[in-house]
Design a protein around this motif. Structure first.
Motif, PDB file in Angstrom:
ATOM      1  N   TYR A 173       0.803  -0.945   0.143  1.00 21.41           N
ATOM      2  CA  TYR A 173      -0.149  -0.019  -0.293  1.00 21.41           C
ATOM      3  C   TYR A 173       0.316   1.027   0.322  1.00 21.41           C
ATOM      4  O   TYR A 173       0.130   2.103  -0.860  1.00 21.41           O
ATOM      5  CB  TYR A 173      -0.684  -0.202   1.741  1.00 21.41           C
ATOM      6  CG  TYR A 173      -1.799   0.955   0.942  1.00 21.41           C
ATOM      7  CD1 TYR A 173      -3.770   0.216   0.423  1.00 21.41           C
ATOM      8  CD2 TYR A 173      -1.662   2.847   1.726  1.00 21.41           C
ATOM      9  CE1 TYR A 173      -3.920   1.765  -0.011  1.00 21.41           C
ATOM     10  CE2 TYR A 173      -2.771   3.123   1.800  1.00 21.41           C
ATOM     11  CZ  TYR A 173      -3.259   2.806   0.801  1.00 21.41           C
ATOM     12  OH  TYR A 173      -4.683   3.973   1.005  1.00 21.41           O
ATOM     13  N   PHE A 227      -3.346   4.380  -4.076  1.00 21.75           N
ATOM     14  CA  PHE A 227      -4.223   4.174  -5.234  1.00 21.75           C
ATOM     15  C   PHE A 227      -4.583   2.719  -5.816  1.00 21.75           C
ATOM     16  O   PHE A 227      -5.318   2.758  -6.431  1.00 21.75           O
ATOM     17  CB  PHE A 227      -3.843   5.549  -5.575  1.00 21.75           C
ATOM     18  CG  PHE A 227      -4.035   6.722  -4.841  1.00 21.75           C
ATOM     19  CD1 PHE A 227      -5.637   6.777  -4.359  1.00 21.75           C
ATOM     20  CD2 PHE A 227      -3.287   7.293  -4.985  1.00 21.75           C
ATOM     21  CE1 PHE A 227      -5.534   7.975  -3.485  1.00 21.75           C
ATOM     22  CE2 PHE A 227      -3.150   8.278  -3.701  1.00 21.75           C
ATOM     23  CZ  PHE A 227      -4.151   8.908  -3.413  1.00 21.75           C
ATOM     24  N   CYS A 228      -3.859   2.167  -5.401  1.00 18.39           N
ATOM     25  CA  CYS A 228      -4.555   0.958  -6.009  1.00 18.39           C
ATOM     26  C   CYS A 228      -2.938  -1.124  -5.586  1.00 18.39           C
ATOM     27  O   CYS A 228      -2.218  -0.956  -6.079  1.00 18.39           O
ATOM     28  CB  CYS A 228      -3.316   0.576  -7.558  1.00 18.39           C
ATOM     29  SG  CYS A 228      -4.158  -0.655  -8.972  1.00 18.39           S
ATOM     30  N   LEU A 240     -15.575   8.148  -0.905  1.00 12.68           N
ATOM     31  CA  LEU A 240     -14.559   8.313  -1.497  1.00 12.68           C
ATOM     32  C   LEU A 240     -13.881   6.753  -0.619  1.00 12.68           C
ATOM     33  O   LEU A 240     -12.508   6.218  -1.246  1.00 12.68           O
ATOM     34  CB  LEU A 240     -13.125   9.795  -1.091  1.00 12.68           C
ATOM     35  CG  LEU A 240     -14.076  10.821  -2.081  1.00 12.68           C
ATOM     36  CD1 LEU A 240     -13.118  12.242  -1.684  1.00 12.68           C
ATOM     37  CD2 LEU A 240     -13.630  10.334  -3.522  1.00 12.68           C
ATOM     38  N   ILE A 241     -13.531   7.193   0.735  1.00 14.42           N
ATOM     39  CA  ILE A 241     -12.929   5.658   1.114  1.00 14.42           C
ATOM     40  C   ILE A 241     -13.516   4.476   1.088  1.00 14.42           C
ATOM     41  O   ILE A 241     -12.829   3.537   1.154  1.00 14.42           O
ATOM     42  CB  ILE A 241     -13.291   5.952   3.479  1.00 14.42           C
ATOM     43  CG1 ILE A 241     -12.267   7.258   3.948  1.00 14.42           C
ATOM     44  CG2 ILE A 241     -12.845   5.051   3.704  1.00 14.42           C
ATOM     45  CD1 ILE A 241     -12.553   8.095   4.940  1.00 14.42           C
ATOM     46  N   HIS A 284     -12.197   3.692  -2.031  1.00 12.77           N
ATOM     47  CA  HIS A 284     -11.201   3.322  -2.509  1.00 12.77           C
ATOM     48  C   HIS A 284     -10.896   1.910  -1.028  1.00 12.77           C
ATOM     49  O   HIS A 284      -9.734   0.804  -2.030  1.00 12.77           O
ATOM     50  CB  HIS A 284     -10.018   3.989  -1.173  1.00 12.77           C
ATOM     51  CG  HIS A 284      -8.599   4.375  -1.360  1.00 12.77           C
ATOM     52  ND1 HIS A 284      -8.308   4.133  -2.741  1.00 12.77           N
ATOM     53  CD2 HIS A 284      -7.842   3.971  -0.360  1.00 12.77           C
ATOM     54  CE1 HIS A 284      -6.519   3.484  -2.313  1.00 12.77           C
ATOM     55  NE2 HIS A 284      -6.462   4.018  -1.466  1.00 12.77           N
ATOM     56  N   ARG A 319     -11.097  -1.055  -3.820  1.00 13.02           N
ATOM     57  CA  ARG A 319     -10.355  -1.230  -4.625  1.00 13.02           C
ATOM     58  C   ARG A 319      -8.882  -1.466  -4.481  1.00 13.02           C
ATOM     59  O   ARG A 319      -7.668  -2.018  -4.991  1.00 13.02           O
ATOM     60  CB  ARG A 319      -9.962   0.613  -5.388  1.00 13.02           C
ATOM     61  CG  ARG A 319      -8.626   0.153  -6.047  1.00 13.02           C
ATOM     62  CD  ARG A 319      -8.465   1.738  -7.551  1.00 13.02           C
ATOM     63  NE  ARG A 319      -7.083   1.703  -8.115  1.00 13.02           N
ATOM     64  CZ  ARG A 319      -7.055   2.288  -8.901  1.00 13.02           C
ATOM     65  NH1 ARG A 319      -8.103   3.225  -9.576  1.00 13.02           N
ATOM     66  NH2 ARG A 319      -6.183   2.125  -9.575  1.00 13.02           N
ATOM     67  N   SER A 320      -8.992  -1.175  -2.979  1.00  7.67           N
ATOM     68  CA  SER A 320      -7.623  -2.368  -1.972  1.00  7.67           C
ATOM     69  C   SER A 320      -7.677  -3.592  -1.349  1.00  7.67           C
ATOM     70  O   SER A 320      -7.428  -3.506  -1.405  1.00  7.67           O
ATOM     71  CB  SER A 320      -7.103  -1.325  -1.025  1.00  7.67           C
ATOM     72  OG  SER A 320      -8.387  -0.861  -0.299  1.00  7.67           O
ATOM     73  N   VAL A 378      -7.470  -0.358   4.615  1.00  7.32           N
ATOM     74  CA  VAL A 378      -6.744   0.303   3.904  1.00  7.32           C
ATOM     75  C   VAL A 378      -5.879   1.277   5.199  1.00  7.32           C
ATOM     76  O   VAL A 378      -6.713   0.879   6.496  1.00  7.32           O
ATOM     77  CB  VAL A 378      -7.182   1.983   2.989  1.00  7.32           C
ATOM     78  CG1 VAL A 378      -7.448   1.719   1.666  1.00  7.32           C
ATOM     79  CG2 VAL A 378      -8.387   2.279   4.384  1.00  7.32           C
ATOM     80  N   GLN A 398      -2.318  10.070   5.294  1.00  2.00           N
ATOM     81  CA  GLN A 398      -3.066   9.471   3.973  1.00  2.00           C
ATOM     82  C   GLN A 398      -4.331   9.785   3.780  1.00  2.00           C
ATOM     83  O   GLN A 398      -5.229   9.979   2.350  1.00  2.00           O
ATOM     84  CB  GLN A 398      -2.635   7.750   4.389  1.00  2.00           C
ATOM     85  CG  GLN A 398      -1.360   7.520   3.276  1.00  2.00           C
ATOM     86  CD  GLN A 398      -0.753   6.403   3.442  1.00  2.00           C
ATOM     87  OE1 GLN A 398      -1.923   5.656   3.680  1.00  2.00           O
ATOM     88  NE2 GLN A 398      -0.038   5.886   3.447  1.00  2.00           N
ATOM     89  N   LEU A 432      -6.837  11.172   1.228  1.00  2.00           N
ATOM     90  CA  LEU A 432      -7.274  10.512  -0.422  1.00  2.00           C
ATOM     91  C   LEU A 432      -8.763  11.212   0.030  1.00  2.00           C
ATOM     92  O   LEU A 432      -9.881  11.538  -1.447  1.00  2.00           O
ATOM     93  CB  LEU A 432      -7.732   9.163   0.493  1.00  2.00           C
ATOM     94  CG  LEU A 432      -8.914   7.812  -0.144  1.00  2.00           C
ATOM     95  CD1 LEU A 432      -8.762   7.240  -1.024  1.00  2.00           C
ATOM     96  CD2 LEU A 432      -9.226   7.042   0.805  1.00  2.00           C
TER      97      LEU A 432
END
Length: 142
Positions: free
Chosen positions: A34, A39-40, A73-74, A77, A80-81, A85, A91, A95
């Motif tokens: 991470y 972001f990925c 947004l969280i 994300h 995506r993760s 996270v 961070q 984000l």
């Protein structure tokens, strides 16, 4: 007019992250991966992300616009993760596109909606949906 459930296409190769099944070493590896690319954090492939409008409005009814945006947004994300996270204020402020001061205020409202374990931030509902999507994806491959 028939209403459809909103979906956002995102991609992942990794099954939903079950933090309870991770060893200390696995958590460490996740944090390193991470840190390299926040972001990925996983290989990207095919996952969609449902938005249950009734649940969303119920959860965000008493939030400000900034808090709603940060929440969304969280959650996006987390998809995506792979479901978790790092629970790192610096961070997370980046984000959600907030200053450290704004983040401290937003965090007070959002924190009860998330779980932190082994330094990782998770959202139980999102983790459940990631697992459902992973299962459906695997069933289609068979």
């Amino acid at each position: 007019m028939k209403m459809k459930r909103a979906r956002v296409s995102l991609e992942t190769n990794t099954p939903a992250l079950n933090i309870n099944s991770l060893s200390v070493e696995a958590v460490h590896v996740f944090k390193i991966e991470y840190a390299r690319n926040p972001f990925c954090a996983t290989q990207v492939r095919k996952v969609w992300f449902p938005t249950y409008i009734g649940d969303f409005f119920a959860v965000t009814a008493s939030m400000t616009g900034h808090e709603v945006g940060a929440y969304q947004l969280i959650v996006a994300h987390l998809w995506r993760s792979g479901g978790a996270v790092p629970a790192d204020d610096k961070q997370l402020a980046k984000l959600v596109k907030a200053t450290p001061r704004q983040w401290r205020e937003i965090k007070e409202t959002l924190w009860p909606l998330f779980v932190i374990k082994a330094g990782l931030l998770m959202h139980p509902e999102t983790s459940c949906e990631i697992e459902k999507a992973r299962s459906r994806s695997e069933q289609k491959r068979l």
